[in-house]
Scaffold this motif. Sequence first.
Motif, short mmCIF file in Angstrom:
data_model
loop_
_atom_site.label_atom_id
_atom_site.label_comp_id
_atom_site.label_asym_id
_atom_site.label_seq_id
_atom_site.Cartn_x
_atom_site.Cartn_y
_atom_site.Cartn_z
N ARG A 31 0.86 -1.19 0.00
CA ARG A 31 0.00 0.00 0.00
C ARG A 31 0.90 1.24 0.00
O ARG A 31 1.29 1.74 1.05
CB ARG A 31 -0.92 -0.04 1.22
N ALA A 32 1.20 1.69 -1.20
CA ALA A 32 2.23 2.71 -1.38
C ALA A 32 1.89 4.02 -0.66
O ALA A 32 2.76 4.65 -0.05
CB ALA A 32 2.45 2.96 -2.87
N GLY A 33 0.63 4.42 -0.72
CA GLY A 33 0.23 5.69 -0.11
C GLY A 33 0.41 5.65 1.40
O GLY A 33 0.96 6.57 2.02
N TRP A 34 -0.01 4.55 1.99
CA TRP A 34 0.11 4.40 3.45
C TRP A 34 1.58 4.36 3.87
O TRP A 34 1.98 5.01 4.83
CB TRP A 34 -0.60 3.11 3.88
N GLY A 243 -2.78 1.23 13.15
CA GLY A 243 -2.09 1.71 11.96
C GLY A 243 -3.01 1.61 10.77
O GLY A 243 -2.80 2.23 9.74
N HIS A 244 -4.06 0.80 10.94
CA HIS A 244 -5.00 0.55 9.86
C HIS A 244 -5.81 1.78 9.57
O HIS A 244 -6.32 2.40 10.50
CB HIS A 244 -5.92 -0.58 10.33
N ALA A 245 -5.93 2.14 8.30
CA ALA A 245 -6.76 3.29 7.89
C ALA A 245 -6.34 4.58 8.58
O ALA A 245 -7.15 5.47 8.78
CB ALA A 245 -8.24 2.99 8.16
N VAL A 246 -5.09 4.67 8.98
CA VAL A 246 -4.56 5.92 9.54
C VAL A 246 -3.36 6.27 8.68
O VAL A 246 -2.40 5.50 8.60
CB VAL A 246 -4.09 5.74 11.00
N ASP A 247 -3.42 7.43 8.01
CA ASP A 247 -2.39 7.71 7.01
C ASP A 247 -1.02 8.05 7.58
O ASP A 247 0.00 7.76 6.98
CB ASP A 247 -2.86 8.82 6.07
N HIS A 248 -1.02 8.72 8.73
CA HIS A 248 0.26 9.04 9.38
C HIS A 248 0.20 8.46 10.78
O HIS A 248 0.02 9.19 11.75
CB HIS A 248 0.49 10.56 9.41
N PRO A 249 0.39 7.15 10.91
CA PRO A 249 0.10 6.51 12.20
C PRO A 249 0.96 6.99 13.36
O PRO A 249 0.48 7.07 14.48
CB PRO A 249 0.32 5.02 11.91
N ALA A 251 2.47 10.04 13.59
CA ALA A 251 2.05 11.41 13.87
C ALA A 251 0.73 11.39 14.64
O ALA A 251 0.52 12.16 15.59
CB ALA A 251 1.91 12.21 12.58
N ALA A 252 -0.16 10.47 14.25
CA ALA A 252 -1.45 10.36 14.93
C ALA A 252 -1.24 9.97 16.40
O ALA A 252 -1.87 10.51 17.30
CB ALA A 252 -2.32 9.33 14.23
N LEU A 253 -0.31 9.05 16.62
CA LEU A 253 -0.03 8.61 17.99
C LEU A 253 0.51 9.78 18.81
O LEU A 253 0.10 10.00 19.96
CB LEU A 253 0.99 7.47 17.94
N GLU A 254 1.39 10.54 18.20
CA GLU A 254 1.94 11.72 18.89
C GLU A 254 0.85 12.73 19.21
O GLU A 254 0.91 13.42 20.22
CB GLU A 254 2.98 12.40 18.00
N ALA A 255 -0.12 12.84 18.31
CA ALA A 255 -1.19 13.81 18.50
C ALA A 255 -2.25 13.30 19.48
O ALA A 255 -3.26 13.95 19.70
CB ALA A 255 -1.83 14.14 17.14
N GLY A 256 -2.01 12.12 20.06
CA GLY A 256 -2.89 11.65 21.12
C GLY A 256 -3.91 10.61 20.70
O GLY A 256 -4.89 10.38 21.42
N ALA A 257 -3.70 9.96 19.55
CA ALA A 257 -4.63 8.89 19.15
C ALA A 257 -4.70 7.82 20.24
O ALA A 257 -3.72 7.60 20.96
CB ALA A 257 -4.16 8.26 17.83
N ARG A 258 -5.85 7.17 20.33
CA ARG A 258 -6.04 6.17 21.37
C ARG A 258 -5.10 4.98 21.16
O ARG A 258 -4.91 4.52 20.04
CB ARG A 258 -7.49 5.68 21.33
N CYS A 259 -4.50 4.52 22.24
CA CYS A 259 -3.62 3.35 22.17
C CYS A 259 -3.49 2.78 23.58
O CYS A 259 -4.03 3.35 24.52
CB CYS A 259 -2.24 3.76 21.64
N THR A 260 -2.80 1.67 23.71
CA THR A 260 -2.47 1.15 25.04
C THR A 260 -0.96 1.21 25.23
O THR A 260 -0.21 0.70 24.39
CB THR A 260 -2.93 -0.31 25.21
N TRP A 261 -0.53 1.84 26.30
CA TRP A 261 0.90 1.85 26.66
C TRP A 261 1.15 0.82 27.76
O TRP A 261 0.44 0.79 28.76
CB TRP A 261 1.31 3.22 27.20
N PHE A 262 2.19 0.03 27.56
CA PHE A 262 2.68 -0.87 28.61
C PHE A 262 3.93 -0.22 29.18
O PHE A 262 4.86 0.08 28.43
CB PHE A 262 3.01 -2.24 28.01
N LEU A 263 3.93 0.01 30.48
CA LEU A 263 5.06 0.74 31.07
C LEU A 263 6.24 -0.20 31.33
O LEU A 263 6.05 -1.37 31.66
CB LEU A 263 4.62 1.38 32.39
N PRO A 264 7.46 0.34 31.18
CA PRO A 264 8.64 -0.51 31.42
C PRO A 264 8.67 -1.00 32.86
O PRO A 264 8.30 -0.27 33.78
CB PRO A 264 9.82 0.42 31.13
#
Length: 376
Positions: A31-34, A243-249, A251-264
């Motif tokens: 998927r070249a665009g992604w 990462g699916h259907a997110v063009d800049h995954p 950048a999206a994560l940095e901008a606060g997109a929902r995710c789960t963080w596992f702490l060290p």
Amino acid sequence: MTAAPRLADAHRLVVKIGSALLVDPASAAPRAGWLAGLAADIAALRARGTEVIVVSSGAIALARRALGLTRARLRLEEKQAAAAVGQIRLAQAWAGALADVGLTAAQLLLTLEDTEDRRRYLNARATLQTLLAMGTIPVINENDTVATAEIRFGDNDRLAARVAEMVEADQLILLSDIDGLYTADPRRDPAARHLPVVAAITPEIEAMGGEPPPGYSSGGMRTKLAAARIATQAGSAMAIARGHAVDHPLAALEAGARCTWFLPAPEGRSARKRWIAGALAPLGVLIVDAGAARALAAGGSLLPAGVRGVEGAFERGDPVLVRGPDGTALAQGLAAYASADAARIAGHRSDAIETILGWRGRDELIHRDDLVLLGG
Ligand code: GLU
């Protein structure tokens, strides 16, 4: 609740990309665009000084159709054949996408053995460090064609976690088709709750991994939790992000997109040091001068210049004891040179190593990451 880590704080980042994100099911092509969007995100991180390593799946998926392997389940040798064809396509896709944003891709194909055998581990790690220092973007996949059933990772989630451990990455990001861990499978249970931060991988958390997915897919939440255990124990934070259907995954994560963080894990980074100090019997001794002893005590690496004597027979990567001028055991570490080479470069400056040995290895005889001080 403890605050989630931020991508912007990472010095060294490993990003894992699954086949489903990278390969278009309709055309069986990348998927070249992604990929272009992700490459732009990587370039932005790199421009800010963050080192980025990619672990990318997709080799098998990129070749299945061309080889007529359309059944859901493939035999091991069919997968290996498909990987041999598809890895070329995968590498081309990455080299092209990264070149378009001014970056150089470097390909590494690893097996489980490479991350468990000490010597291979040190070699792979040194190569990765060199590639990062040169500003390239290492793109890693499993060496599917040579891995037997017993030594396969089988899934790149765990491979990515081993890579994060190997390079002491601050963060590992698993880009997935789901935006994190839920208390139950959200596709089946409407009451499933999303978990933004997981501080420890308890049995309750493990139970949320559910059953492995059916059919061809190798990932699923279970292997992601296995990856989280490896990464967090090694001192890395890990995120599962969409990462699916997110063009800049990224950048999206940095901008606060929902995710789960596992702490060290709080003990994370020191676990490897304990392994170096405790689990291995030294095969040789390096006797150092007073200057080197002071440098070690101050947290420095052991340079050949400060070594006065080499005892025992050891290979590169073997554990050795470091003794001071009066014989006191000062430290234990993994030697970057075999005993014969160490004896030849002992007492010499690091810039003379190449002239003496005819090849240039590390500047340090024991790098500080591979060294543990003894006796308090
Ligand atoms: N190494 C396999 C490939 O490139 C994928 C394994 C995985 O997706 O976890 O096709």
